[in-house]
Design a protein around this motif. Structure first.
Motif, short mmCIF file in Angstrom:
data_model
loop_
_atom_site.label_atom_id
_atom_site.label_comp_id
_atom_site.label_asym_id
_atom_site.label_seq_id
_atom_site.Cartn_x
_atom_site.Cartn_y
_atom_site.Cartn_z
N GLN A 348 0.83 -1.20 0.00
CA GLN A 348 0.00 0.00 0.00
C GLN A 348 0.87 1.26 0.00
O GLN A 348 0.56 2.25 -0.68
CB GLN A 348 -0.93 0.00 1.22
N GLU A 349 1.95 1.24 0.75
CA GLU A 349 2.86 2.39 0.78
C GLU A 349 3.49 2.63 -0.59
O GLU A 349 3.67 3.78 -1.03
CB GLU A 349 3.94 2.16 1.83
N ILE A 350 3.83 1.54 -1.28
CA ILE A 350 4.39 1.67 -2.64
C ILE A 350 3.37 2.32 -3.56
O ILE A 350 3.70 3.26 -4.31
CB ILE A 350 4.79 0.27 -3.18
N ARG A 351 2.15 1.84 -3.53
CA ARG A 351 1.11 2.37 -4.42
C ARG A 351 0.82 3.84 -4.11
O ARG A 351 0.53 4.63 -5.03
CB ARG A 351 -0.15 1.53 -4.31
N GLN A 352 0.91 4.22 -2.87
CA GLN A 352 0.68 5.62 -2.51
C GLN A 352 1.77 6.52 -3.11
O GLN A 352 1.49 7.59 -3.63
CB GLN A 352 0.66 5.77 -0.98
N ILE A 353 3.01 6.07 -3.04
CA ILE A 353 4.11 6.84 -3.61
C ILE A 353 3.97 6.95 -5.12
O ILE A 353 4.18 8.02 -5.71
CB ILE A 353 5.47 6.21 -3.23
N VAL A 354 3.57 5.86 -5.75
CA VAL A 354 3.37 5.87 -7.21
C VAL A 354 2.26 6.85 -7.59
O VAL A 354 2.36 7.58 -8.59
CB VAL A 354 3.07 4.46 -7.74
N ALA A 355 1.20 6.89 -6.79
CA ALA A 355 0.11 7.84 -7.04
C ALA A 355 0.60 9.28 -6.91
O ALA A 355 0.22 10.16 -7.70
CB ALA A 355 -1.04 7.58 -6.07
N GLU A 356 1.45 9.53 -5.92
CA GLU A 356 2.02 10.88 -5.75
C GLU A 356 2.91 11.24 -6.94
O GLU A 356 2.92 12.40 -7.39
CB GLU A 356 2.83 10.93 -4.45
N PHE A 357 3.63 10.26 -7.44
CA PHE A 357 4.47 10.48 -8.63
C PHE A 357 3.60 10.89 -9.82
O PHE A 357 3.90 11.86 -10.52
CB PHE A 357 5.24 9.20 -8.95
N THR A 358 2.53 10.16 -10.04
CA THR A 358 1.65 10.44 -11.18
C THR A 358 1.01 11.81 -11.04
O THR A 358 0.92 12.57 -12.02
CB THR A 358 0.57 9.35 -11.30
N ASP A 359 0.58 12.17 -9.84
CA ASP A 359 -0.01 13.49 -9.62
C ASP A 359 0.99 14.60 -9.97
O ASP A 359 0.62 15.61 -10.58
CB ASP A 359 -0.45 13.65 -8.15
N ALA A 360 2.24 14.39 -9.58
CA ALA A 360 3.26 15.40 -9.87
C ALA A 360 3.51 15.52 -11.36
O ALA A 360 3.55 16.62 -11.93
CB ALA A 360 4.56 15.04 -9.14
N MET A 361 3.68 14.40 -12.03
CA MET A 361 4.00 14.42 -13.45
C MET A 361 2.83 14.88 -14.31
O MET A 361 3.02 15.44 -15.38
CB MET A 361 4.48 13.04 -13.89
N ASP A 362 1.61 14.63 -13.84
CA ASP A 362 0.44 15.11 -14.58
C ASP A 362 0.33 16.63 -14.55
O ASP A 362 -0.38 17.22 -15.37
CB ASP A 362 -0.84 14.51 -13.98
N ASP A 363 1.03 17.25 -13.62
CA ASP A 363 1.02 18.71 -13.51
C ASP A 363 2.15 19.30 -14.36
O ASP A 363 3.19 19.70 -13.86
CB ASP A 363 1.19 19.12 -12.04
N ASP A 364 1.95 19.30 -15.67
CA ASP A 364 2.92 19.88 -16.60
C ASP A 364 4.30 19.25 -16.44
O ASP A 364 5.31 19.93 -16.47
CB ASP A 364 3.00 21.40 -16.43
N PHE A 365 4.31 17.93 -16.22
CA PHE A 365 5.56 17.16 -16.15
C PHE A 365 6.50 17.73 -15.08
O PHE A 365 7.66 18.05 -15.35
CB PHE A 365 6.26 17.12 -17.51
N ASN A 366 5.97 17.82 -13.87
CA ASN A 366 6.75 18.36 -12.75
C ASN A 366 7.74 17.31 -12.28
O ASN A 366 7.51 16.58 -11.31
CB ASN A 366 5.82 18.78 -11.61
N VAL A 367 8.86 17.24 -12.99
CA VAL A 367 9.85 16.19 -12.72
C VAL A 367 10.52 16.35 -11.36
O VAL A 367 10.98 15.36 -10.78
CB VAL A 367 10.92 16.12 -13.83
N GLN A 368 10.60 17.56 -10.86
CA GLN A 368 11.26 17.73 -9.57
C GLN A 368 10.46 17.08 -8.44
O GLN A 368 11.02 16.42 -7.57
CB GLN A 368 11.51 19.22 -9.30
#
Length: 469
Positions: A348-368
């Motif tokens: 569950q912790e892994i999936r939460q981090i992956v979701a946070e990654f996707t949220d960041a990248m969906d925001d104009d490819f916020n790679v930082q």
């Protein structure tokens, strides 16, 4: 919902491709008269990272990036080196491909050359003539910029405020021929023994801007999803591309215009440019720094922000790359003694981090913010790998997500075996840490070696080690 900042509208917009499930991308490539500098590489890496994220999200990406292999710089380079324009182009295209391989830029790119599309360029210019947008003066063909009603909209420039020469590559002869100073060349009359092709206007060669309009529409269609390049290309290059393309097709040329920031050099963050003489070629850089380090440095700065290139930024990239590699190796090592099944809490912790990654990248490819999530995943992986009991399915989930997310940034992993010199160097570092009473670092080194199958034994005669593998 994935959002992209559109240079034309100067705001973030929801991404809705022209064709569902597919993305058409055209990114301006280099003029191949010399080795590319890190500014050129920055654009290639930024849009490769964007392309990889689209693919991660399930899109099929049709990606085109051109080579400008005929213009004044190419002609001058050939003359200076007593060779042909084609020979210069062939040499530096090969060098470009080698640099891109070292930076792990995807090979799945259509790379058309301007000289391979002369017929299409001539046909395109003739169409603009018929539409009344182009005119011929003694073998030079120009575009009537003011006739295009929204000229200047991409760069947010008022046409009436444009100065003479704003369209670049202007000399007194051209200025005298033009109906309006802001008009730009579509076809250039040949001079002397310059490389040239037959055309309805006499022997000549294409202007710079027309090449990309022709190659984009030829390989991707009249309307495309994304057109990218460095922010220095917004005006006049992309402005002119938009004007001539839409004048010919009567369709929207590009839905989303994207532009990457510059590279700054040194601690003073001076903009890198050939005119200042402070540029660094990728060819030379890769002799000193591993391509994976350069790739991580370039792919983890937001594409619209400038990249700071200095010793500190390189060292940070090296350190971060090592952290990711260590996490991969720690997970791989623990697979050997893992029990079957999975750990629901860790999953569950892994999936939460992956979701946070996707949220960041969906925001104009916020790679930082995206890479911050990957580092958090690596940290969690290291903690899990040190557990007395680990589960195989959870380890595989860690490995899968770490590899997939890192690959978006162009980073791939491999298993490495520590040699004796590396082990002794870490033991020396640990001994020094113990002398300095830095017991946190001392314990970190012990655990790092343990996870790689190296067991330390502290004896009165000093620290010994043995390999369990």
């Amino acid at each position: 919902m994935l959002q992209i900042f559109n240079t034309l509208t100067r705001k973030k917009e929801n991404f809705e491709p022209i064709k569902p499930g597919e993305v058409s991308m055209y990114v301006c490539g280099p003029t191949v008269y010399n080795y590319i500098h890190i500014g050129n590489a920055r654009s290639a890496v930024a849009f490769d990272t964007i392309r990889r994220y689209f693919e991660y999200r399930g899109y099929k990406v049709n990606y085109v990036s051109n080579f400008t292999d005929v213009d004044d710089k190419m002609i001058n380079a050939a003359r200076d080196n007593h060779t042909t324009v084609q020979a210069i182009a062939d040499k530096y295209i090969e060098a470009f491909n080698e640099d891109m391989k070292a930076l792990n830029v995807s090979k799945d790119i259509v790379h058309p050359r301007a000289t391979e599309n002369i017929k299409e360029i001539i046909d395109f210019v003739q169409s603009l003539e018929k539409e009344g947008y182009a005119y011929n003066v003694d073998g030079n063909v120009y575009y009537r910029a003011r006739k295009f009603s929204t000229y200047g909209a991409l760069a947010h420039i008022d046409v009436d405020e444009l100065e003479v020469g704003a369209s670049q590559h202007v000399n007194d002869e051209e200025l005298a021929q033009k109906e309006d100073p802001i008009d730009f060349a579509l076809w250039k009359k040949s001079k002397g023994d310059e490389i040239a092709w037959d055309s309805p206007w006499g022997k000549g060669r294409p202007g710079w801007h027309i090449e990309c309009s022709v190659m984009s529409t030829k390989y991707l269609g009249d309307s495309i999803d994304i057109h990218g390049g460095g922010e220095d290309l917004v005006f006049p290059h992309h402005e002119n591309e938009r004007a001539q393309s839409e004048a010919k097709t009567h369709k929207q040329f590009v839905k989303y215009w994207m532009h990457n920031g510059f590279v700054t050099i040194g601690d003073d963050n001076e903009k890198m440019s050939k005119s200042l003489g402070n540029f660094i070629t990728v060819h030379d850089l890769l002799k000193e720094i591993d391509g994976s380090v350069v790739r991580l440095l370039m792919s983890t700065t937001h594409y619209r922000r400038p990249i700071q290139y200095n010793d500190a930024s390189v060292q940070e990239a090296q350190s971060n790359l090592k952290k990711l590699q260590n996490a991969y190796e720690n997970l791989s090592y623990r697979l050997e003694d893992a029990q079957s099944g999975n750990d629901p809490k860790s999953d569950q912790e892994i999936r939460q981090i992956v979701a946070e990654f996707t949220d960041a990248m969906d925001d104009d490819f916020n790679v930082q913010n995206g890479i911050a999530a990957v580092y958090e995943l690596a940290k969690l992986a290291n903690t899990y790998a040190q557990s007395s009991t680990v589960r195989a399915d959870t380890l595989q989930l860690f490995l899968s997500k770490l590899q997939k997310l890192s690959l978006i940034f162009g980073i791939t992993f491999h298993k490495t075996e520590l040699d004796d010199d590396e082990i002794l160097a870490l033991i020396d570092e640990r001994n020094q840490a113990r002398k300095d009473k830095n017991f946190i670092r001392s314990d970190e080194i012990r655990e790092e070696l343990k996870l790689k199958g190296v067991v330390l034994e502290d004896t009165p005669q000093g620290t010994r080690y043995r390999k369990e593998k």
